[in-house]
Every structure is written in C-alpha cells, then in structure tokens.
Enzyme design. Structure first.
Site, PDB file in Angstrom:
ATOM      1  N   HIS A 125      -6.928  50.064  51.375  1.00  0.00           N
ATOM      2  CA  HIS A 125      -6.081  48.889  51.154  1.00  0.00           C
ATOM      3  C   HIS A 125      -6.153  47.944  52.346  1.00  0.00           C
ATOM      4  CE1 HIS A 125      -2.611  49.421  53.947  1.00  0.00           C
ATOM      5  NE2 HIS A 125      -2.914  50.707  53.865  1.00  0.00           N
ATOM      6  N   CYS A 126      -5.762  46.699  52.103  1.00  0.00           N
ATOM      7  CA  CYS A 126      -5.551  45.723  53.166  1.00  0.00           C
ATOM      8  C   CYS A 126      -4.149  45.165  52.942  1.00  0.00           C
ATOM      9  CB  CYS A 126      -6.648  44.664  53.175  1.00  0.00           C
ATOM     10  SG  CYS A 126      -7.076  43.985  51.554  1.00  0.00           S
ATOM     11  N   PHE A 127      -3.958  43.844  52.967  1.00  0.00           N
ATOM     12  CA  PHE A 127      -2.638  43.308  52.633  1.00  0.00           C
ATOM     13  C   PHE A 127      -2.470  43.206  51.123  1.00  0.00           C
ATOM     14  CE2 PHE A 127      -0.178  39.439  51.510  1.00  0.00           C
ATOM     15  CZ  PHE A 127       1.085  39.974  51.733  1.00  0.00           C
TER      16      PHE A 127
END
Length: 276
Positions: free
Chosen positions: A159-161
């Site tokens: 994941h990232c943001f």
C-alpha cells in the site's frame, strides 16, 4: 468467499480477484492502514497476511501515522521516493499533481477555467509523475523487497496513501514479471477508479484539517474543483508512461529487475508461488 472490504481502509483487494491466474491469498493491495480498526485488523489476521509493504514517504508516515496492523505482521517501510538521498518532493504523486494545479498561473493555457482544462492538466501532470517512477530513489528497493517476500511464500499487502499510483506501479511489475497478459495487468490497475469517491472525501478532509478555521466557501469550491478524476483516478496511459521509461532506460523489464538486484531465480520462485 473472497474478502473485498478492509474496515478502516479503502481501495482494498486481493489482486487474484481480477488476475484470476494468481493463487488467491498471496498478493493484496490497499490504501494506507493508518485508520485500520479492530474489524480491519481481524480481517488481516483472517486473510493470513504476514507482511505489509508501506510505500509511503517518511513525511507521509509522520503526518498520517503508521499502519495499525496486528502484532505479528511485519511492516516494511519502503519509502518511494526515498528522500534519504534524493532532493525531490516527498508528496504522494497525486498530491504533487494537485499542488501543480493549485499553483498554476495560467501562463501555459492551463488556468483551469473549465473542468475539462483542469482534468487535461491533471492528466499531463500525473503522466509526468509516472514517467519518473522507475528511476525514483526507493522504487527498485521497494520492488525488490516485495518480490523477495512473495518468492519466499509470504502473503503480502502492498500500500501507499491511496493504493493506486506507487502501489499500482509495483503490483503491475510483479504481475508482468510472472507473465500475466497486459490486459489483465491494466484491468487490476484500473479497479482503483472505483475508489475515487473515498479518496476525494479523504483529501477534502485533509485539506480542511490543515487550516485552523473553516475555509471560506469560495476556497473550498476552488480546491474541490481541482480534485479531478485526472488526479484522483488512474489511466492506462499513466502506467504506460512508467513502462516506457523502463524500456528506454533499462532496455526491458528484465533489465530493470536485474538492476534492482532481482535474480531470475527469485522471479521463478515468485512465479511458482503466485501461479501455483
């Protein structure tokens, strides 16, 4: 039955839901996990996820908080871009494009007077961002770690943001490395467009919270108008721009993987794990 919700996060999925050649329960993707609640943590445990690859920059983690994952799940902080040795902005890609939209003075015919011109400008900005992805500090390190974990048989959530740009880039390269067709790769990538409403709401909330007093209505209107689908959504041409950089700079995906320190033996092991 496939799990399609992760309480406290959004844009969550088992990549095998779309890439049906993959074994379920091996590669997951989502938005940030900073608001994961008890039900979300229970879901991670039920899915058997052992590792989380967090691609957010150190500033994002400090600002938004670390992932609230259960004990026993290893979190790998893989900032992309990694500013330890890079002077570039460490905002999320869509944030960088959004800032450009807000500060554009119209000198290049991009004043944003219409929703179409805003979206066109956003599309150009996001394409520029993706074009730089492969050579950004931290990109190859992140890919190397994810591939290594998958090759070791460890179920990974990346994941990232928002779970759409940096995550989309890494997941797309994993899928291509194991031999999936381009249309399948793009189909998984484009599923992030289903989560644009949640992302728009989250960013609007973040903008509001950065001010001590309520924003003037005209400022809210101006800001929200620039939260266009070009910034918040994904397009096949964004991914194609990143892939073109790989070919132009490294000759092929194989060249990019080798430069990242990923051996063919590791790729073969990952293929065996993901495809069965």
């Amino acid at each position: 039955m496939a799990v399609r919700e992760l309480p406290g996060a959004w844009n969550f999925r088992d990549v095998a839901d779309t890439a049906t050649a993959l074994r379920p329960g091996r590669l997951f993707r989502s938005s940030e996990l900073s608001r994961l609640d008890d039900a979300g943590r229970a879901t991670l445990r039920r899915l058997g996820i052992t590792d989380v690859a967090d691609l957010r920059s150190s500033r994002e983690v400090a600002r938004r908080g670390p992932g609230r994952v259960p004990d026993g799940i290893d979190v790998h902080l893989l900032p992309f871009p990694d500013l330890a040795d890079d002077d570039a902005d460490d905002s999320a890609p869509h944030e960088t494009a959004f800032k450009r939209l807000l500060t554009n003075d119209g000198s290049n015919g991009e004043s944003g007077e219409s929703s179409q011109s805003i979206n066109d400008a956003a599309t150009r900005y996001m394409t520029d961002e993706y074009r730089q992805f492969p050579t950004r500090n931290g990109a190859q390190r992140a890919l190397h770690r994810v591939v290594t974990l998958l090759a070791a048989g460890r179920p990974v959530l990346t994941h990232c943001f928002a779970g759409k740009d940096r995550t989309g880039f890494v997941v797309a390269l994993v899928l291509e490395a194991v031999g999936l067709d381009r249309d399948v790769i793009v189909a998984d990538y484009l599923r992030s467009n289903d989560s644009v409403p949640q992302l728009r709401a989250r960013i609007s909330e973040m903008i509001q919270q950065r001010f001590d007093t309520e924003l003037a209505p005209e400022v809210v209107t101006f800001t929200k108008a620039r939260l266009s689908d070009g910034v918040l959504g994904v397009r096949a041409e964004y991914l194609a721009a990143a892939r073109q950089t790989i070919d132009e700079t490294y000759g092929s995906l194989g060249g990019y993987l080798r430069d990242a320190g990923i051996s063919q033996a590791t790729v073969n092991r990952m293929r065996g794990v993901l495809l069965g």
